[in-house]
Motif scaffolding. Structure first.
Motif, PDB file in Angstrom:
ATOM      1  N   VAL A  84       0.844  -1.204   0.000  1.00 38.51           N
ATOM      2  CA  VAL A  84       0.000   0.000   0.000  1.00 38.51           C
ATOM      3  C   VAL A  84       0.878   1.252   0.000  1.00 38.51           C
ATOM      4  N   MET A  85       1.957   1.249   0.778  1.00 36.45           N
ATOM      5  CA  MET A  85       2.874   2.395   0.793  1.00 36.45           C
ATOM      6  C   MET A  85       3.504   2.611  -0.581  1.00 36.45           C
ATOM      7  N   GLU A 140       0.858   4.131  -2.788  1.00 38.46           N
ATOM      8  CA  GLU A 140       0.667   5.545  -2.460  1.00 38.46           C
ATOM      9  C   GLU A 140       1.742   6.403  -3.125  1.00 38.46           C
ATOM     10  N   GLU A 141       2.968   5.935  -3.040  1.00 40.58           N
ATOM     11  CA  GLU A 141       4.082   6.671  -3.629  1.00 40.58           C
ATOM     12  C   GLU A 141       3.964   6.728  -5.154  1.00 40.58           C
ATOM     13  N   ILE A 201      -0.998   9.326  -3.901  1.00 42.06           N
ATOM     14  CA  ILE A 201      -2.254   9.357  -3.140  1.00 42.06           C
ATOM     15  C   ILE A 201      -1.981   8.965  -1.697  1.00 42.06           C
ATOM     16  N   THR A 202      -2.996   9.104  -0.861  1.00 41.65           N
ATOM     17  CA  THR A 202      -2.931   8.637   0.518  1.00 41.65           C
ATOM     18  C   THR A 202      -4.107   7.697   0.740  1.00 41.65           C
ATOM     19  N   VAL A 203      -3.818   6.506   1.252  1.00 38.20           N
ATOM     20  CA  VAL A 203      -4.851   5.511   1.512  1.00 38.20           C
ATOM     21  C   VAL A 203      -5.134   5.508   3.009  1.00 38.20           C
ATOM     22  N   ILE A 228      -7.503   2.686  -5.733  1.00 35.15           N
ATOM     23  CA  ILE A 228      -6.613   3.695  -6.315  1.00 35.15           C
ATOM     24  C   ILE A 228      -7.366   4.529  -7.346  1.00 35.15           C
ATOM     25  N   LYS A 245      -8.989  12.910  -6.199  1.00 35.82           N
ATOM     26  CA  LYS A 245      -7.913  13.888  -6.112  1.00 35.82           C
ATOM     27  C   LYS A 245      -7.958  14.867  -7.278  1.00 35.82           C
TER      28      LYS A 245
END
Length: 137
Positions: free
Chosen positions: A99-100, A103-104, A108-110, A128, A135
């Motif tokens: 997930v990290m 995000e990168e 985005i931020t989950v 996503i 976003k």
């Protein structure tokens, strides 16, 4: 009258005369019964992360590549939308790292609640897609 309609079924809620009660001159519904047009209502499976969209093929492809890289899977390993993280050998820590990485890669931020509901690669791609669309709006 309230109704819910879908592709495969329709449900209507209509109060009967017995379910109405008069209170200060107003009719108030005491109870509502539901009658469907079929013998059983098919289950509606929504995305665990409350996805509104099915991910674009290019998003799914990118997620598959990132998952493969983050889990250090061999080139011969098959990662597809239906692949479950557990079946790919990922434990909860591995999933957090995936997930990290997502995000990168997608900027985005989950949220933690959403991340915990991801079971398959498709779930991740759909989430996503939602976050990227939100976003850009």
């Amino acid at each position: 009258m309230a109704s819910v309609a879908g592709t495969a079924f329709s449900v209507s809620a209509r109060p009967s005369r017995r379910s109405l009660q008069v209170f200060n001159g107003l009719s108030v519904v005491k109870s509502v019964s539901f009658a469907n047009q079929r013998k059983s209502i098919p289950s509606l499976r929504s995305h665990p992360a409350t996805s509104r969209f099915r991910a674009k093929p290019e998003t799914l492809e990118k997620v598959c590549k990132i998952v493969k890289k983050q889990l250090a899977l061999p080139e011969s390993a098959t990662v597809a939308g239906h692949s479950k993280f557990a079946d790919l050998g990922a434990d909860s820590l591995d999933t957090v790292e995936v997930v990290m990485g997502l995000e990168e890669a997608f900027g985005i931020t989950v949220e933690e609640d959403s991340a915990q509901s991801i079971v398959t690669v498709q779930d991740a791609a759909d989430l996503i897609e939602d976050l990227v669309c939100a976003k850009s709006s």
